[in-house]
Design a protein around this motif. Structure first.
Motif, PDB file in Angstrom:
ATOM      1  N   GLY A   1      28.475  25.263  42.245  1.00 25.96           N
ATOM      2  CA  GLY A   1      28.364  26.323  41.244  1.00 25.96           C
ATOM      3  C   GLY A   1      26.996  26.989  41.241  1.00 25.96           C
ATOM      4  N   LEU A   2      26.196  26.747  42.290  1.00 27.10           N
ATOM      5  CA  LEU A   2      24.869  27.363  42.372  1.00 27.10           C
ATOM      6  C   LEU A   2      24.959  28.711  43.080  1.00 27.10           C
ATOM      7  CD1 LEU A   2      22.989  24.135  43.557  1.00 27.10           C
ATOM      8  CD2 LEU A   2      22.921  25.136  41.270  1.00 27.10           C
ATOM      9  N   SER A   3      24.013  29.592  42.764  1.00 28.11           N
ATOM     10  CA  SER A   3      23.981  30.912  43.411  1.00 28.11           C
ATOM     11  C   SER A   3      23.014  30.864  44.580  1.00 28.11           C
ATOM     12  CB  SER A   3      23.533  31.977  42.422  1.00 28.11           C
ATOM     13  OG  SER A   3      24.455  32.054  41.376  1.00 28.11           O
TER      14      SER A   3
ATOM     15  N   VAL B   1      27.280  26.410  46.821  1.00 28.70           N
ATOM     16  CA  VAL B   1      28.245  27.264  46.116  1.00 28.70           C
ATOM     17  C   VAL B   1      29.311  26.397  45.455  1.00 28.70           C
ATOM     18  CG1 VAL B   1      29.982  29.067  46.403  1.00 28.70           C
ATOM     19  CG2 VAL B   1      27.787  29.263  47.569  1.00 28.70           C
ATOM     20  N   GLU B   2      29.704  25.319  46.154  1.00 27.85           N
ATOM     21  CA  GLU B   2      30.686  24.395  45.578  1.00 27.85           C
ATOM     22  C   GLU B   2      30.143  23.721  44.317  1.00 27.85           C
ATOM     23  OE1 GLU B   2      32.006  21.689  48.663  1.00 27.85           O
ATOM     24  OE2 GLU B   2      32.475  23.412  49.919  1.00 27.85           O
TER      25      GLU B   2
END
Lengths: 397, 210
Positions: free
Chosen positions: B69-71, B66-67
Motif C-alpha cells: 500500500g506504499l506509493s 505497492v502491495e
C-alpha cells in the motif's frame, strides 16, 4: 486453407446492439444533452453499461473500468455478439485483483462506440436514419463527461477507482484531471497523456483503409445496405501489428508457413502471420462498426492533456488521487517513456503516485493478457487504496 | 540498491532504520530513495504517520512496496530525481544506496535540492576491520556487513566518513547531526573526535540541510 476476408454479407451483425443493447442502458433526453468539445451538444443520447458486484451503503466502493479502442462494456461478462468471455475477466471478477465480491464495478461503452452508447451507427432521432458522418466528432473528454453523467445517474459521488488500459488509460487520466475530487484512485495502464505522432499515423492508415473501401459509401453504408468490411479488416490488421511486439510475433509465428510445405510464389497467405492477421481482420468486422472505428480513433488522436491544461503538471495540480501507473517493457505503441512522462508530471504536482514497468514480451496487448506481475501490483495497489478509503474487507460489515 | 534488502537481518528491523526513523518528524512529507521492499517506508508511514513516497530500481521491490500500500515509483536515483520539484519533501532519505550510484555527488546535490532535510546512511570504508584487511592481507575488504567481492559489489563508490563530510562541505551542506553505527546498525555511544569515528564506525547516518 488460407483465411479469406469475407464479402460484406457478414453474420452476425455488429449493428444489432447499436440502438437496443443487451446490457443496461440509460437514456438522456434533449434537456440532458451532452456538451461536446467540438462545439454543440448531443441529445438525446444514451449510454450502455454493465455493472458487477454490489454498491455498498455509503457508495464508497464503486470502480469504473474504461475500455480500450475496440472494447465494450462487457468487461467481465459474455459479449453478446462474439459470445466470448469479458475482455478483462482476468482482472475483474470474484476474487480477481479488481474483486467484484468487494467492489461495485461499472463499465460503459464509450461515446462514439457501437455497442449501445450513442455513436455514428445509432439512429438519429431527428432523421430516423443512422447518424453516419453527421455524428459530431467526440473526444476522450466527451467520453468521460458521458461516463460522469452515468455515475451521477447511479447516485455515486466519488469513484473508489478508475482503471483502464490503452485508450481506457487515457480516460482514467482525463477523469483524474477533469474530476479530481471524484476519483479516489486512478490506474492508467499502458497509456499516455497524449497520442504520439506515430500513433496518429497508424490510426490514419486504418481510417484511410476504411474510407478507401467503395462500400464505405461516404459513411452512409448502413442506409445503402452494405458494409466496408474489407477496409475495416485492413484497418484492424494494421492496428493489430502495433499491439504486439516483434519478439512475440517471432515466437508465435516466426517465418512459419500456413498449411503448406513451400512458398506458392503468389499472394495467398503463405505465412502464418498473414493468415493470423487476415483472421483478426475478418473476425473484427463481425463485431465492430467501421464509422465507430473512425470516431474512436479520432478521439484518441485528439487526446493531449498537456495542451488542455497548459502543461502536464497543471493537469494534476493539487490532485489528492492515488495513482498507480503501469507500462510494459515491450510495448512500443505506448512505451514506458509515455508513462514516465505522466509520472514525472504527477511528481511535479506532488501527487501520490506509484509506477511499475512490468517485464513482458507481449507488447501493448500485455495489459489484456495473463501477466502475473501486473495482477499482483494492481491487487496490492487496490488493497492499499481500499484500506486508505476505509472499505471493509469482503464479508465485512 | 540491492543492498537495502541484503542488509535486513532476519526478521528484525534493520538498526539503521530505527536511527533514521528517529530523525523523521511526525507527519512530514518523506521521499525514500532506494526503498527496497519498503520496510523503512512502511515503518515511517505506520509509526510516524508520514506522507511517504519511495523510489526503487527493481520491479520486484516496487511490487512489494505497492502491495504494502506504499506509493513507490520505479526509478533510478542517477536519472530520475530531476523529476521532483525543489523542496518537494520535508525529508529525503537515502539509506545505504549512495555508494551504489554512478554519480554520488550529483545525486547528493539532487537530494539537497528536493528535500529540506536529507538523511543519508552510508557504509564507512575506513572502518578498522576494512583497514586491517587491506593493510595485512592486501585484499579488498569483505565483511559480514559488506559481503561482496570486488567484482560483484553494487557498491561502486565507497567512501570513508571523512570523505563524505568533505563532500558535504564542498556542496555547502550543513551536517546537522551524525550517528555512528556498527555493522548491525546499533548505535556506537562514543564521544570522540572525527578521526576516531572514522575508525570505529562501520556505518553512519547523517542529517544534512542545505
Amino acid at each position: 486453407m488460407a483465411v479469406e476476408i469475407p464479402e460484406s454479407d457478414a453474420t452476425p451483425d455488429p449493428l444489432n446492439e447499436v440502438n437496443s443493447p443487451s446490457s443496461k442502458c440509460v437514456h438522456f433526453g434533449v434537456d440532458q444533452a451532452l456538451p461536446l468539445d467540438g462545439g454543440g451538444t448531443l441529445g438525446p443520447w444514451q449510454i450502455a453499461y454493465e455493472t458487477y458486484g454490489t454498491l455498498n451503503a455509503d457508495k464508497s466502493n464503486a470502480v469504473l473500468v474504461c475500455h480500450a479502442l475496440t472494447g465494450d462494456q462487457y468487461v467481465a461478462s459474455t459479449n453478446p455478439i462474439t459470445g466470448k468471455p469479458g475482455w478483462w475477466s482476468l482482472m475483474v471478477g470474484p476474487g480477481k485483483p479488481i474483486d467484484t465480491d468487494k467492489y461495485f464495478v461499472i463499465c460503459s461503452n464509450v461515446l462514439g462506440g457501437c455497442l449501445g452508447t450513442t455513436g455514428p451507427a445509432s439512429t438519429n432521432p431527428e432523421t430516423g436514419k443512422p447518424y453516419g458522418l453527421t455524428m459530431p466528432v467526440v473526444t476522450i473528454r466527451d467520453m468521460v463527461r458521458a461516463q460522469a453523467r452515468l455515475v451521477d445517474h447511479l447516485g455515486i459521488d466519488t469513484l473508489f477507482a478508475v482503471a483502464g488500459g490503452s485508450m481506457g488509460g487515457m480516460q482514467v487520466l482525463q477523469w483524474a484531471a477533469s474530476f479530481p475530487e471524484r476519483v479516489f484512485s486512478a490506474i492508467p495502464i499502458a497509456a499516455g497523456a497524449r497520442h504520439s505522432s506515430q500513433n496518429i499515423a497508424f490510426h490514419e492508415v486504418g481510417r484511410q483503409a476504411i474510407m478507401a473501401d467503395p462500400n464505405w459509401a461516404g459513411g452512409d453504408y448502413i442506409s445503402k445496405g452494405v458494409r466496408p468490411t474489407k477496409g475495416l479488416a485492413v484497418a484492424r490488421m494494421a492496428a493489430h501489428i502495433t499491439y504486439m511486439s516483434d519478439e512475440s510475433l517471432h515466437q508465435k509465428f516466426g517465418r512459419n508457413l500456413q498449411d503448406r510445405d513451400s512458398l506458392t510464389f503468389g499472394f495467398d497467405a503463405d505465412f502464418q502471420i498473414e493468415s493470423y492477421l487476415r483472421h483478426q481482420g475478418m473476425t473484427f468486422v463481425d463485431r465492430f462498426d467501421a464509422n465507430s472505428y473512425l470516431y474512436v480513433t479520432r478521439a484518441m488522436d485528439y487526446f493531449d492533456l498537456a495542451k488542455e491544461f497548459g502543461s502536464l503538471p497543471k493537469a494534476f495540480q493539487g490532485s489528492k488521487t492515488r495513482y498507480c501507473v503501469m507500462s510494459f517493457t515491450s510495448d512500443w505503441l505506448f512505451p514506458t517513456s509515455e508513462s514516465k512522462a505522466v509520472v514525472k508530471a504527477l511528481n511535479a504536482a506532488a501527487a501520490n503516485v506509484s509506477f511499475v514497468e512490468v517485464e513482458s514480451d507481449r507488447g501493448h496487448d500485455a495489459f489484456l493478457l495473463d501477466v502475473p506481475e501486473m495482477f499482483s501490483t494492481i491487487r496490492g495497489f487496490v488493497t492499499g487504496a481500499a484500506a486508505a478509503r476505509g472499505i471493509p474487507a469482503p464479508g465485512g460489515r | 540498491m540491492a543492498l537495502t534488502s541484503q542488509l535486513t537481518i532476519g526478521n528484525d528491523v534493520r538498526g539503521d532504520y530505527r536511527v533514521v526513523a528517529d530523525f523523521v518528524p511526525e507527519g512530514s512529507r518523506v521521499l525514500d530513495i532506494g526503498c527496497g521492499d519498503g520496510a523503512l517506508l512502511d515503518i515511517l508511514v505506520r509509526e510516524r504517520r508520514v506522507d511517504g513516497r519511495g523510489m526503487e530500481l527493481s520491479q520486484d521491490g516496487v511490487n512489494k512496496c505497492v502491495e504494502r500500500g506504499l506509493s513507490v515509483v520505479q526509478g533510478d536515483a542517477d536519472e530520475d530525481l530531476t523529476d521532483y520539484p525543489d523542496g518537494a519533501f520535508d525529508v529525503v532519505i537515502m539509506s545505504q544506496t549512495l555508494q551504489a550510484t554512478h554519480d554520488p555527488k550529483g545525486v547528493l546535490q539532487e537530494l539537497l535540492r528536493i528535500g529540506d532535510q536529507v538523511l543519508v546512511s552510508i557504509p564507512n570504508f575506513a572502518f578498522w576491520r576494512n583497514r586491517m584487511q587491506l593493510l595485512f592481507r592486501g585484499r579488498m575488504p569483505v565483511t559480514k556487513y559488506l559481503p561482496y567481492e570486488w567484482y560483484d559489489t553494487p557498491n561502486i563508490h565507497f567512501c570513508s566518513l571523512s570523505d563524505f563530510v568533505e563532500l558535504c562541505e564542498e556542496l555547502e551542506a550543513t551536517v546537522v547531526d551524525t550517528v555512528i553505527l556498527d555493522g548491525q546498525g546499533n548505535k556506537i555511544p562514543v564521544r570522540a573526535p572525527w578521526w576516531m569515528w572514522n575508525i570505529v564506525a562501520e556505518q553512519a547516518v547523517f542529517l544534512l540541510e542545505r
